[in-house]
Scaffold this motif. Sequence first.
Motif, PDB file in Angstrom:
ATOM      1  N   SER A 149       0.834  -1.249  -0.063  1.00 13.00           N
ATOM      2  CA  SER A 149       0.086  -0.064  -0.207  1.00 13.00           C
ATOM      3  C   SER A 149       0.942   1.202  -0.100  1.00 13.00           C
ATOM      4  O   SER A 149       1.920   1.259   0.574  1.00 13.00           O
ATOM      5  CB  SER A 149      -1.046  -0.033   1.050  1.00 13.00           C
ATOM      6  N   GLN A 236      -5.448   1.057  -0.563  1.00 11.86           N
ATOM      7  CA  GLN A 236      -4.386   2.101  -1.239  1.00 11.86           C
ATOM      8  C   GLN A 236      -3.428   1.230  -1.981  1.00 11.86           C
ATOM      9  O   GLN A 236      -2.259   1.283  -1.557  1.00 11.86           O
ATOM     10  CB  GLN A 236      -3.825   3.031  -0.122  1.00 11.86           C
ATOM     11  N   PRO A 237      -3.721   0.300  -2.603  1.00 10.21           N
ATOM     12  CA  PRO A 237      -2.928  -0.518  -3.363  1.00 10.21           C
ATOM     13  C   PRO A 237      -1.792   0.177  -4.437  1.00 10.21           C
ATOM     14  O   PRO A 237      -2.357   1.148  -4.914  1.00 10.21           O
ATOM     15  CB  PRO A 237      -3.758  -1.790  -4.056  1.00 10.21           C
TER      16      PRO A 237
END
Length: 285
Positions: A149, A236-237
């Motif tokens: 992330s 939030q990759p």
Amino acid sequence: MFSRSAAYLRRAAARRHTVLNKPSASMSSMPLKSFDHSPPAYTEAPHPEWRLGEKVSATPEGKEWVEAGKAGFTTIGASEQDQIQWYKLLISGIVPRPIAFVSTVSTSGVTNNPPIIAFAGTDPINPGRLKDSVLNIKNTKGFTVNVISVPFAHNALATAIWELSGLTKEPSTHVKAPRVQESAFSLECELFQTLDIVHPDTGVTTTTLVLGRVLCAHVRNDVLTPKRTVDIARLQPLAALGDISYAPVGAPFRVPRFRWEEDHARIAELAEAGQGQGRGRQSGL
């Protein structure tokens, strides 16, 4: 060019309507903003001040990420889940995935309706880069996959050495390999099969395909939705682009499927037009 009958298209449209027009379990009913057509632009890295060995909490965003992780994890076993729900969890957490149309043709020359599938490329240049990891997987039969992330991008991407990354080893439940404590979505896997990819001209093994059976998923509670899928906005990759370029997932958009009750006339029209063109070719027109 259509090679299918109008009846076939009507049946296919009805099936797609039944399956695909259901609201996504992970999407809320909030109104959607207009699509942003601005071209993407390169920016500086999220935390250029980060230094080797610093913990994730060394940056303000990282500190917030670590604090949110104190809500704990939910471990979801593959064998304990309904297969459809398990599939939904995996596709919401294994993100982002490049997608493409895959076009094929039968031995009789009929083209398929190209499905949209996720795909990945292999590394034809650097056969030794993953040698140790593949050997470890073959020997111990287990490994973990940990989604990266944005808040700990520097930690994960700066080095492959645990002590210099500032990341934390967390014991796994089923396999010997540790998972990354800071990752909000981790998979424990056991080896299913390995396949060496051999260059047809040189005979050199350029990479090894590793297939793993997922035993369980560890999902941080702050990214897990009530539907037991992953909230991509909270996850939030990070995506790899090329050279040393990476990108977060931007504003997602939804592409509605066609609705049979609204589009059946257009489908019939296109099917009839395709059949007419086929008759014209057969008659030499």
